[in-house]
Design a protein around this motif. Structure first.
Motif, PDB file in Angstrom:
ATOM      1  N   LYS A   1       0.828  -1.203   0.000  1.00 25.20           N
ATOM      2  CA  LYS A   1       0.000   0.000   0.000  1.00 25.20           C
ATOM      3  C   LYS A   1       0.868   1.260   0.000  1.00 25.20           C
ATOM      4  O   LYS A   1       0.848   2.072   0.930  1.00 25.20           O
ATOM      5  CB  LYS A   1      -0.933  -0.036   1.203  1.00 25.20           C
ATOM      6  N   CYS A   2       1.625   1.406  -1.081  1.00 28.62           N
ATOM      7  CA  CYS A   2       2.576   2.516  -1.167  1.00 28.62           C
ATOM      8  C   CYS A   2       1.887   3.874  -1.120  1.00 28.62           C
ATOM      9  O   CYS A   2       2.469   4.863  -0.660  1.00 28.62           O
ATOM     10  CB  CYS A   2       3.409   2.390  -2.437  1.00 28.62           C
ATOM     11  N   SER A   3       0.639   3.939  -1.567  1.00 29.10           N
ATOM     12  CA  SER A   3      -0.058   5.225  -1.612  1.00 29.10           C
ATOM     13  C   SER A   3      -0.321   5.788  -0.223  1.00 29.10           C
ATOM     14  O   SER A   3      -0.532   6.998  -0.074  1.00 29.10           O
ATOM     15  CB  SER A   3      -1.381   5.085  -2.365  1.00 29.10           C
TER      16      SER A   3
ATOM     17  N   TYR B   1       9.959   1.690  -3.507  1.00 32.10           N
ATOM     18  CA  TYR B   1       9.127   2.755  -4.078  1.00 32.10           C
ATOM     19  C   TYR B   1       9.909   3.528  -5.135  1.00 32.10           C
ATOM     20  O   TYR B   1       9.384   3.826  -6.210  1.00 32.10           O
ATOM     21  CB  TYR B   1       8.658   3.693  -2.979  1.00 32.10           C
TER      22      TYR B   1
END
Length: 224
Positions: A196-198, A209
């Motif tokens: 869940k990089c966002s 990332y």
């Protein structure tokens, strides 16, 4: 970005925003924790927490566990992964605790690993959580997150290699907390299949990332 800077940012963030991390396994003493950790191998903490109350009602002490057969233990843990093997481990663990350690969970790694079902990772969890010793338990979450963040090198291909690289840069007094920080970040944010990089607060120094969302030029500096 060099490794010392990555570690500094990692430690600074969690020290500020999550200063007192805790294991998600439910326990009230060392015996309960070591039983829970043995059961948690390749199983979720949530599932272990669901079965622990009834298991402990039946086997509240090492002596009760030592007196039980694997067949008597099995019904209480049948819903977790590998219940047959774990029932055998728990029965043996109880006997060794009673016969060799006066029903007390030892604090030393070599003693802990004499208990059935207890390997290096489980031993380090007990040492860290119960005895606050600087032991780094490397599970799949720690292994994955430490690589993605760039805290360890690509050459660290085993849990022991990851452990050694992490301990090189994490201050001794923060090792126990860093273990939980890495696990919890991997469990809820840096998940295996779709991280869940966002919503991740660590993307400004995360190697994964930079390589996947910013291009190779964004992280071209050395990691020495």
């Amino acid at each position: 970005m060099r490794k010392p800077e990555r570690f500094r940012r990692f430690l600074d963030y969690f020290t500020t925003h999550f200063p007192e991390p805790q294991t998600e396994l439910h326990y009230t003493n060392a015996y309960e924790l070591i039983v829970a950790v043995v059961l948690s191998a390749q199983c979720t903490d949530k599932r272990v927490n669901l079965i622990m109350p009834e298991l402990l009602r039946q086997f509240p002490t090492p002596a009760h566990l030592a007196a039980a057969t694997p067949e008597e233990i099995f019904p209480y843990i049948r819903s977790i992964s590998y219940p047959n093997n774990k029932a055998k481990h728990l029965a043996g663990l109880g006997r060794v605790l009673v016969e060799e350690f006066d029903s007390e969970v030892p604090s030393q790694e070599e003693d802990l690993q004499r208990l059935p079902g207890v390997g290096r990772k489980t031993a380090h969890v007990v040492m860290s959580v119960i005895y606050n010793l600087p032991a780094m338990a490397v599970d799949t979450h720690v292994f994955r997150v430490s690589h993605r963040l760039g805290l360890v090198s690509r050459q660290a291909t085993t849990p022991l290699a990851v452990e050694k690289e992490l301990l090189k840069y994490i201050p001794e007094e923060k090792v126990a907390k860093a273990h939980h920080w890495l696990i919890l970040h991997g469990r809820y944010i840096c998940v295996a299949r779709q991280p869940k990089c966002s919503i991740c607060p660590l993307t400004d120094f995360c190697k994964f990332y930079a390589q996947n969302f910013q291009g190779p030029a964004a992280d071209a500096s050395t990691d020495a």
